[in-house]
Design a protein around this motif. Structure first.
Motif, PDB file in Angstrom:
ATOM      1  N   LEU A  50       0.830  -1.199   0.000  1.00 53.67           N
ATOM      2  CA  LEU A  50       0.000   0.000   0.000  1.00 53.67           C
ATOM      3  C   LEU A  50       0.865   1.250   0.000  1.00 53.67           C
ATOM      4  CD1 LEU A  50      -2.759  -1.136   2.495  1.00 53.67           C
ATOM      5  CD2 LEU A  50      -3.003  -0.763   0.047  1.00 53.67           C
ATOM      6  N   PHE A  67      -3.556   1.931   7.767  1.00 58.75           N
ATOM      7  CA  PHE A  67      -4.485   1.748   6.652  1.00 58.75           C
ATOM      8  C   PHE A  67      -4.085   0.496   5.892  1.00 58.75           C
ATOM      9  CE2 PHE A  67      -5.893   2.167   2.334  1.00 58.75           C
ATOM     10  CZ  PHE A  67      -7.145   2.751   2.432  1.00 58.75           C
ATOM     11  N   PRO A  68      -5.066  -0.375   5.525  1.00 61.23           N
ATOM     12  CA  PRO A  68      -6.513  -0.256   5.685  1.00 61.23           C
ATOM     13  C   PRO A  68      -6.984  -0.890   6.994  1.00 61.23           C
ATOM     14  CG  PRO A  68      -6.002  -2.140   4.292  1.00 61.23           C
ATOM     15  CD  PRO A  68      -4.686  -1.503   4.640  1.00 61.23           C
ATOM     16  N   GLN A  69      -8.059  -0.375   7.543  1.00 61.95           N
ATOM     17  CA  GLN A  69      -8.588  -0.862   8.806  1.00 61.95           C
ATOM     18  C   GLN A  69      -9.826  -1.741   8.658  1.00 61.95           C
ATOM     19  OE1 GLN A  69      -7.715  -0.368  12.455  1.00 61.95           O
ATOM     20  NE2 GLN A  69      -5.924  -0.578  11.144  1.00 61.95           N
ATOM     21  N   HIS A  70     -10.660  -1.506   7.643  1.00 57.42           N
ATOM     22  CA  HIS A  70     -11.849  -2.339   7.378  1.00 57.42           C
ATOM     23  C   HIS A  70     -12.734  -2.425   8.613  1.00 57.42           C
ATOM     24  CE1 HIS A  70      -9.170  -4.469   4.144  1.00 57.42           C
ATOM     25  NE2 HIS A  70      -9.497  -3.220   3.815  1.00 57.42           N
ATOM     26  N   GLN A  93     -13.373  -5.254  -1.609  1.00 55.55           N
ATOM     27  CA  GLN A  93     -12.720  -4.399  -0.627  1.00 55.55           C
ATOM     28  C   GLN A  93     -11.374  -3.884  -1.132  1.00 55.55           C
ATOM     29  OE1 GLN A  93     -13.898  -3.356   2.644  1.00 55.55           O
ATOM     30  NE2 GLN A  93     -12.218  -1.949   2.173  1.00 55.55           N
ATOM     31  N   ASP A 119     -10.143   0.053  -1.235  1.00 55.75           N
ATOM     32  CA  ASP A 119      -8.892   0.519  -0.642  1.00 55.75           C
ATOM     33  C   ASP A 119      -8.021   1.209  -1.692  1.00 55.75           C
ATOM     34  OD1 ASP A 119      -9.712  -0.657   1.733  1.00 55.75           O
ATOM     35  OD2 ASP A 119      -8.446  -2.433   1.479  1.00 55.75           O
ATOM     36  N   ALA A 146      -0.011   3.369   5.170  1.00 53.32           N
ATOM     37  CA  ALA A 146       0.093   3.369   3.714  1.00 53.32           C
ATOM     38  C   ALA A 146       1.078   4.426   3.246  1.00 53.32           C
ATOM     39  CB  ALA A 146      -1.274   3.605   3.081  1.00 53.32           C
ATOM     40  N   SER A 198     -15.257   3.241   2.292  1.00 50.90           N
ATOM     41  CA  SER A 198     -14.413   2.038   2.191  1.00 50.90           C
ATOM     42  C   SER A 198     -14.226   1.354   3.537  1.00 50.90           C
ATOM     43  CB  SER A 198     -13.044   2.429   1.626  1.00 50.90           C
ATOM     44  OG  SER A 198     -12.358   3.298   2.514  1.00 50.90           O
ATOM     45  N   ASN A 217     -12.824   2.562   6.235  1.00 52.25           N
ATOM     46  CA  ASN A 217     -11.505   2.866   6.786  1.00 52.25           C
ATOM     47  C   ASN A 217     -11.511   4.117   7.661  1.00 52.25           C
ATOM     48  OD1 ASN A 217      -9.673   0.775   5.704  1.00 52.25           O
ATOM     49  ND2 ASN A 217     -10.391   1.546   3.722  1.00 52.25           N
TER      50      ASN A 217
END
Length: 422
Positions: free
Chosen positions: A10, A35-38, A52, A56, A114, A416, A418
């Motif tokens: 990322l 990032f990413p946290q979802h 997903q 992202d 990221a 997203s 995040n």
């Protein structure tokens, strides 16, 4: 894919969910929530109908453009540490506003992991904030730099977002480093409470330049009952309450609900739209009504325009992060009205509306500024998958200018999954 490998990939692409308490975690060189946290939002909550990984990647691609265009060096402080600022407009590259600094600090904190430069950029942005205090309450930021000749004072939204970003940084990196983020957040929140929350109304005031008291017949135009509705930030106020344990933020949350309920009942019962600014119906106090044209910024000050367009984003955040039933009901009305008004086609969105839902004159064009917050509103409504998908596709890779792009990027973080609470 393992987290270290994911973070590495990322970071290369960029090219460069729980609510916490008040105790800062120990400092760490690596982000705790990269990032990413979802984030799993409070159900029911929709997501755009894309993988997903695509969501992202859309955020990261958008961030790369945003960072290149709007995040710029701003010299050094007295200790030789770098400063950064957010450009207010591509047409005015030398100008910066506190609102943009708040947006920028939030965005950079969310993209840590990221972007390997995130912490350096965050600290440089905050040092720029510190270097440009308001003359009224120096714990707050002067809203525009360089000064415009009309005084050096604060704007509520800028400082509220800066405070929220400091809470994010506290959770992301801890507060034992070069900047004590938790202490800085406490100082700013105390200043916001003392200088920009109406003592009687409990509403956010426009800034520290507003005198809270007075009576309308005495000619006081701006006071504690003349809020900007995009300053109604229920998720922020919940986070401030959790961090400070100060019941004031519960009162602020209740006051903005009272204001919105009255405005909607009397002026937008079919649409749920909010005016840019509101003022009392009669004497100082509730209920509120939309202001007259040219109250502060222009002829559409009493319409759903370029301030209130942020309202669905602020309200939807409280629904997605906290499951707030009041704000879900507000978004139910507004989001379904928007889908009906456009026939489900985002291209049909006008750049502003009267509160009864009729388009404002001379603004028949599409902008991501209005579409992106409506997309997050659609996330809160289980029957609006097609509308959400159409809005998402309309905004995910479109760039306009600082204001539109910054609001859109923050909404893309929500879209997203995040966007997390500090």
């Amino acid at each position: 894919m393992t987290r270290p490998l994911a973070a590495f990939l990322l970071a290369a692409l960029v090219g460069c969910a729980a609510v916490g308490g008040a105790e800062p975690p120990p400092a760490t060189p690596e982000p705790r929530r990269p990032f990413p946290q979802h984030v799993t939002y409070v159900a029911p909550a929709l997501s755009p109908s894309l993988p997903q990984a695509t969501l992202d990647a859309d955020v990261l691609a958008y961030y790369r453009v945003w960072k290149e265009r709007y995040l710029v060096p701003a010299g050094e402080d007295a200790a030789g540490r770098p400063l950064y600022r957010i450009v207010h407009s591509l047409e005015k590259p030398d100008e910066t506003v506190s609102e943009g600094m708040g947006y920028g600090m939030m965005i950079v904190a969310y993209l840590a992991g990221a972007d390997p430069e995130a912490r350096e950029l965050f600290d440089g942005l905050f040092r720029y904030v510190q270097a440009h205090p308001s003359d009224v309450d120096p714990r707050l930021m002067g809203w525009i730099q360089p000064l415009d000749g009309q005084g050096n004072d604060s704007a509520f939204d800028g400082d509220a977002d800066i405070a929220y970003a400091l809470l994010l940084a506290n959770r992301q990196w801890g507060s034992d480093g070069a900047i004590d983020y938790a202490a800085a957040a406490r100082t700013r929140l105390q200043a916001i409470a003392e200088s920009t929350i109406g003592p009687a109304s409990k509403l956010p005031m426009l800034g520290d330049w507003v005198a809270p008291g007075g009576r309308l017949e005495e000619g006081l135009k701006y006071h504690e009952f003349t809020p900007r509705t995009s300053d109604f930030m229920p998720a922020h106020f919940r986070a401030f309450r959790a961090f400070t344990n100060d019941p004031l933020w519960d009162e602020v949350g209740a006051a903005i609900q009272r204001a919105v309920s009255g405005l909607e009942e009397s002026y937008s019962p079919a649409t749920g739209l909010m005016p840019d600014f509101a003022t009392p119906e009669h004497d100082m106090g509730f209920p509120l009504k939309p202001v007259a044209p040219n109250f502060l910024e222009g002829p559409h000050d009493g319409d759903y325009d370029y301030n209130a367009g942020r309202y669905p984003w602020r309200a939807s955040t409280a629904v997605l992060l906290y499951g707030d039933a009041f704000w879900r009901e507000r978004m139910d009305k507004l989001s379904h009205w928007a889908e009906r008004a456009t026939g489900g086609d985002p291209a049909g969105l006008n750049a502003g509306y009267h509160l009864d839902g009729t388009p404002t004159e001379g603004q028949a064009y599409f902008t991501i500024f209005f579409a992106a917050p409506l997309a997050t509103a659609a996330m809160t409504q289980p029957d609006q998958q097609a509308w959400l998908d159409a809005l998402y596709l309309a905004v995910r890779d479109r760039h306009e200018d600082y204001y539109e792009d910054s609001v859109t990027l923050l909404n893309l973080l929500l879209l997203s999954h995040n966007y997390w609470a500090p």
